[in-house]
Write an enzyme that holds these catalytic residues in place. Structure first.
Site, mmCIF file in Angstrom:
data_model
loop_
_atom_site.group_PDB
_atom_site.id
_atom_site.type_symbol
_atom_site.label_atom_id
_atom_site.label_comp_id
_atom_site.label_asym_id
_atom_site.label_seq_id
_atom_site.Cartn_x
_atom_site.Cartn_y
_atom_site.Cartn_z
ATOM 1 N N SER B 21 37.717 46.285 36.908
ATOM 2 C CA SER B 21 36.922 45.060 37.259
ATOM 3 C C SER B 21 36.095 45.227 38.432
ATOM 4 O O SER B 21 36.743 45.696 39.510
ATOM 5 C CB SER B 21 37.543 43.886 37.326
ATOM 6 O OG SER B 21 36.927 42.886 37.676
ATOM 7 N N GLY B 46 34.492 40.153 37.809
ATOM 8 C CA GLY B 46 35.284 38.781 38.134
ATOM 9 C C GLY B 46 34.224 37.786 37.937
ATOM 10 O O GLY B 46 33.028 37.553 38.569
ATOM 11 N N GLY B 72 32.887 40.121 47.554
ATOM 12 C CA GLY B 72 33.068 38.716 47.521
ATOM 13 C C GLY B 72 32.802 37.933 46.317
ATOM 14 O O GLY B 72 32.425 36.930 46.081
ATOM 15 N N ASN B 101 37.676 39.252 33.479
ATOM 16 C CA ASN B 101 38.310 38.973 34.802
ATOM 17 C C ASN B 101 38.064 37.946 35.375
ATOM 18 O O ASN B 101 36.901 37.622 35.816
ATOM 19 C CB ASN B 101 38.091 40.322 35.796
ATOM 20 C CG ASN B 101 38.737 40.379 37.065
ATOM 21 O OD1 ASN B 101 38.588 39.470 37.825
ATOM 22 N ND2 ASN B 101 39.662 41.071 37.265
ATOM 23 N N CYS B 130 43.117 36.171 45.260
ATOM 24 C CA CYS B 130 42.155 35.397 45.887
ATOM 25 C C CYS B 130 42.725 34.154 46.662
ATOM 26 O O CYS B 130 43.660 33.989 46.113
ATOM 27 C CB CYS B 130 41.009 34.495 44.761
ATOM 28 S SG CYS B 130 40.529 35.609 43.458
ATOM 29 N N ASN B 192 45.542 46.182 42.254
ATOM 30 C CA ASN B 192 44.134 45.516 42.999
ATOM 31 C C ASN B 192 43.975 46.354 44.234
ATOM 32 O O ASN B 192 44.678 47.319 44.469
ATOM 33 C CB ASN B 192 44.274 44.213 43.139
ATOM 34 C CG ASN B 192 42.780 43.527 42.928
ATOM 35 O OD1 ASN B 192 41.683 44.127 43.523
ATOM 36 N ND2 ASN B 192 42.874 42.205 42.688
ATOM 37 N N THR B 193 42.703 46.251 44.812
ATOM 38 C CA THR B 193 42.681 46.978 46.455
ATOM 39 C C THR B 193 43.603 46.504 47.139
ATOM 40 O O THR B 193 44.173 45.738 47.179
ATOM 41 C CB THR B 193 41.147 46.641 46.877
ATOM 42 O OG1 THR B 193 41.051 45.311 46.821
ATOM 43 C CG2 THR B 193 40.204 47.004 45.794
ATOM 44 N N GLY B 243 43.807 52.848 40.121
ATOM 45 C CA GLY B 243 43.910 53.200 41.493
ATOM 46 C C GLY B 243 43.681 54.707 41.728
ATOM 47 O O GLY B 243 44.398 55.438 41.506
ATOM 48 N N GLY B 244 42.577 54.881 42.036
ATOM 49 C CA GLY B 244 41.991 56.323 42.469
ATOM 50 C C GLY B 244 42.195 57.201 41.304
ATOM 51 O O GLY B 244 42.749 58.444 41.559
HETATM 52 C C1 LIG Z 1 33.195 47.313 44.429
HETATM 53 C C2 LIG Z 1 34.519 46.753 44.016
HETATM 54 C C3 LIG Z 1 34.508 45.632 43.186
HETATM 55 C C4 LIG Z 1 35.692 45.067 42.792
HETATM 56 N N1 LIG Z 1 35.723 43.784 42.405
HETATM 57 C C5 LIG Z 1 36.999 43.459 41.457
HETATM 58 C C6 LIG Z 1 36.865 42.117 40.787
HETATM 59 O O1 LIG Z 1 35.913 41.446 40.812
HETATM 60 N N2 LIG Z 1 37.946 41.652 40.248
HETATM 61 C C7 LIG Z 1 39.317 42.509 40.385
HETATM 62 O O2 LIG Z 1 40.429 42.016 39.871
HETATM 63 N N3 LIG Z 1 39.107 43.581 41.203
HETATM 64 C C8 LIG Z 1 38.096 44.082 41.526
HETATM 65 N N4 LIG Z 1 38.114 45.413 42.070
HETATM 66 C C9 LIG Z 1 39.134 46.145 42.067
HETATM 67 C C10 LIG Z 1 39.185 47.326 41.094
HETATM 68 O O3 LIG Z 1 39.275 46.547 39.867
HETATM 69 C C11 LIG Z 1 40.363 48.328 41.135
HETATM 70 O O4 LIG Z 1 41.687 47.353 40.982
HETATM 71 C C12 LIG Z 1 40.638 49.032 42.367
HETATM 72 O O5 LIG Z 1 39.399 49.271 42.879
HETATM 73 C C13 LIG Z 1 41.589 50.240 42.349
HETATM 74 O O6 LIG Z 1 41.126 51.072 41.356
HETATM 75 P P1 LIG Z 1 39.917 52.559 42.010
HETATM 76 O O7 LIG Z 1 40.797 53.076 43.008
HETATM 77 O O8 LIG Z 1 39.963 53.241 40.814
HETATM 78 O O9 LIG Z 1 38.671 51.770 42.089
HETATM 79 C C14 LIG Z 1 36.837 45.881 42.648
HETATM 80 C C15 LIG Z 1 36.965 47.292 43.296
HETATM 81 C C16 LIG Z 1 35.818 47.545 43.860
HETATM 82 C C17 LIG Z 1 35.592 48.835 44.372
#
Ligand SMILES: Cc1cc2nc3c(=O)[nH]c(=O)nc-3n(C[C@H](O)[C@H](O)[C@H](O)COP(=O)(O)O)c2cc1C
Ligand SMILES: Cc1cc2nc3c(=O)[nH]c(=O)nc-3n(C[C@H](O)[C@H](O)[C@H](O)COP(=O)(O)OP(=O)(O)OC[C@H]3O[C@@H](n4cnc5c(N)ncnc54)[C@H](O)[C@@H]3O)c2cc1C
Ligand code: FES
Lengths: 259, 302
Positions: B21, B46, B72, B101, B130, B192-193, B243-244
């Site tokens: 997402s 989201g 945001g 999401n 959130c 999540n991040t 995640g990565g």
């Molecule tokens: C630019 C950006 C926007 C994101 N927006 C959301 C979001 O709206 N809702 C959510 O649950 N996670 C959001 N995430 C988290 C990602 O879905 C994912 O869980 C996280 O980036 C780890 O995976 P990755 O390392 O492959 O990116 C966002 C990540 C990034 C980089």
């Protein structure tokens, strides 16, 4: 939009920290508009580095040309690319300039902001009977790019430099204002197309709006995806938070909200 | 032929790769650059009930091995999502399931967005990272009791497969996993991040307008492997792991740690071809190691 593996044809230093990169890119070039951009994966950067966005300087016969300035890590690494190397380029991206104009088309650029104006000048000359004039500003003569190529298109060119080393001394708005005054005095129709640093674009937008001319402004915002998916590249407009990469990079002057 | 289909509860995915997402817009933005025939699901950006403008610029910065973002959660709200976005997605991408999401700032607002979505999408994923405005701004995902409350409230409003996306910045994942299980979640999304920050030393200011943001990309992968491993040991709920993920090895690590499906996120920004390369690499691994279905990889650690 394609993520194309492009083979580098030519990569030359054109002075002042600027380089010109030519690649074979038949798929992207096929349907590119002036003012659109491409997202370049810099091969020397690691896999977690973002792509870098660059305007299309020229496109034709399957060849895509970029004109860029070395400003940081990515553009420095891009400088190491050699003829024969392969690079991944995603494009064409975003909404470009209209390809027609009525009356006189005033093209205004600063620094690497002239990049999208070259293909634009070619398109305008090809698709309309508009008279095209280029106003180009920079700190010094080395920041005034591709003048010969613009002149070869047969258009009039008005440079301005802060140090007076080329053309008028001062900002690009000095020669631009004279032209706008002359056109307005004779009630001749004109449109403005601009790309460059924000303060220049703001000044140009104000002039387009106050003179009642159409203004097409290409904005430069830091990007992640380049395709409208991440919402990183926000430009405030009358519609709210717009994405520069897909709703732009070219916006109508009256739509922009300056902060 | 390796069977690449997987399921997350009642969500049937034609392949084992989804998109994360926020990294893949509303699913259609990458048409032309991503091979959708290899995707098992897309997760949309989201959404909440009302439109939301998101944070000020700058919203991101590149850091070694990853990305910090503070977008945001900008979005047009659920009405627009239902009337414009979903129909457009279905037209552009008819064959790939879409997961919505959802987020909110109160238990009720989560429940409301879930109710409004009805059956328009194929599954729901709750972003519980959130701030809970009514509880002093702590996030829903950082208190197992509040987490249980918000998941139960959403469960009551939806029959769709329900995923809960957990934050990695907790001392132990087990109580959160249990809270999800007890309140009717069908699957977990991890991770999540991770909260992070960067400072511009020349300006002596935080780089992001929001001061801090969420870290993602290459550098968070080992954290994801550990969180998935720990969650898998304490639950039967299937896990959508992210995640990565940059290549097949990254994805296989997550499967072996306990994932039932994986998602690519930040890696798409550099290489939309990651969907294909992960798909092909995982299939190849299965043939080399004598697995006849990707789902057999789940938790298959020796
Ligand atoms: C630019 C950006 C926007 C994101 N927006 C959301 C979001 O709206 N809702 C959510 O649950 N996670 C959001 N995430 C988290 C990602 O879905 C994912 O869980 C996280 O980036 C780890 O995976 P990755 O390392 O492959 O990116 C966002 C990540 C990034 C980089
Ligand atoms: C639509 C568009 C068209 C562009 N066209 C051109 C062009 O034709 N020629 C040219 O020389 N430059 C152009 N730029 C600017 C160019 O993208 C940046 O100079 C470049 O990304 C800098 O990368 P770096 O790694 O060298 O700089 P760093 O400062 O090290 O970059 C760090 C990060 O910030 C981003 N960034 C830094 N400066 C800019 C900027 N001005 N705009 C967008 N992102 C930035 C980088 O992409 C990177 O993610 C354009 C930008 C946009 C948005
Ligand atoms: S850069 Fe991702 S939306 Fe513009």
């Amino acid at each position: 939009m394609t993520d194309e593996k492009c083979s580098v044809l030519e990569h030359v230093d054109v002075g002042g920290g600027y380089r010109r990169l030519k690649v074979a890119s038949p798929a992207i070039v096929k349907d590119v508009q002036a003012g659109q951009f491409v997202h370049v994966r810099v091969p020397q950067l690691d896999e977690s580095s973002l792509r870098r966005p660059f305007s299309v300087f020229d496109a034709g016969d399957g060849v895509l040309t970029l004109l860029y300035k070395e400003v940081g890590r990515g553009t420095k690494a891009l400088g190491l690319v050699k003829a024969g190397d392969e690079i991944n380029i995603l494009g064409p991206l975003g909404h470009g300039f209209p390809s027609k104009a009525s009356g006189t088309a005033l093209l205004v650029g600063g620094g690497y902001g002239v990049a999208p104006l070259y293909l634009l000048a070619k398109m305008l000359l090809k698709n309309s009977s508009a008279k095209v004039k280029l106003f180009v500003g920079g700190r010094t003569a080395a920041d005034i790019l591709a003048l010969d190529e613009f002149r070869q298109l047969g258009i009039e060119v008005f440079p301005a430099t802060n140090d007076g080393s080329l053309g008028e001394k001062g900002l690009v708005t000095v020669p631009l204002d004279k032209e706008i005054a002359a056109l307005s005095a004779s009630s001749a129709p004109f449109e403005i197309f601009a790309c460059g640093p924000d303060p220049m674009l703001k000044a140009v937008s104000e002039r387009a709006i106050s003179s009642g001319a159409k203004g097409w402004i290409s904005m430069d915002r830091h990007m992640i995806c380049g395709v409208g998916a991440c919402y990183a590249c926000i430009q405030k407009t009358v519609r709210g938070n717009s994405r520069c990469c897909i709703e732009g990079p070219v916006f109508a002057a009256e739509d922009l909200v300056w902060e | 032929m390796i069977d690449v289909s997987v399921s997350l509860g009642a969500l049937k995915m034609p392949s084992f790769i989804a998109t994360a997402s926020g990294t893949f817009g509303y699913g259609f933005e990458y048409v032309g650059a991503v091979d959708y025939s290899k995707l098992g699901a897309v997760t949309a950006k989201g959404i909440r009930v009302e439109p939301w403008p998101g944070n000020s610029m700058p919203r991101h910065c590149e850091v070694p091995g990853g990305l910090i973002n503070a977008i945001g959660l900008q979005g047009t709200g659920v009405e627009h999502f239902l009337s414009i976005t979903v129909p457009w997605y279905r037209m552009q991408v008819p064959s790939v399931p879409i997961i919505a999401n959802i987020w909110g700032d109160s238990v009720e607002s989560y429940a409301r967005v879930a109710a409004k979505l009805g059956g328009a999408v194929d599954a729901l994923e709750m972003n519980v990272s959130c701030p809970n405005v009514k509880a002093g701004g702590h996030t829903f995902g950082q208190d197992p009791k509040i987490l249980a409350e918000v998941v139960s409230a959403v469960r009551k409003e939806t029959k769709l497969p329900l995923l809960v996306k957990l934050a990695p910045n907790v001392p132990s994942i087990a109580p959160y996993v249990k809270a999800c299980e007890d309140s009717g979640a069908d699957a977990l999304s991890l991770i999540n991040t991770i909260p992070a920050m960067a400072i511009d030393i020349e300006k002596r200011r935080p780089v992001l307008a929001n001061v801090s943001g969420g870290l993602s990309g290459r550098c968070v992968h080992p954290v994801a492997v550990k969180m998935v491993y720990e969650a898998y040991r304490v639950t039967k709920l299937p896990i959508l792991a992210m995640g990565g993920v940059y290549n097949a090895k990254d994805a296989i690590e997550l499967f072996l740690a306990g994932a039932s499906a994986v998602a690519v996120g930040t890696s798409l920004f550099t290489d939309p071809g990651v969907v294909s390369s992960v798909y092909d690499g995982v299939v190849d691994y299965c043939s080399r190691h004598g697995f006849s279905a990707v789902r057999e990889l789940t938790g298959a650690l020796n």
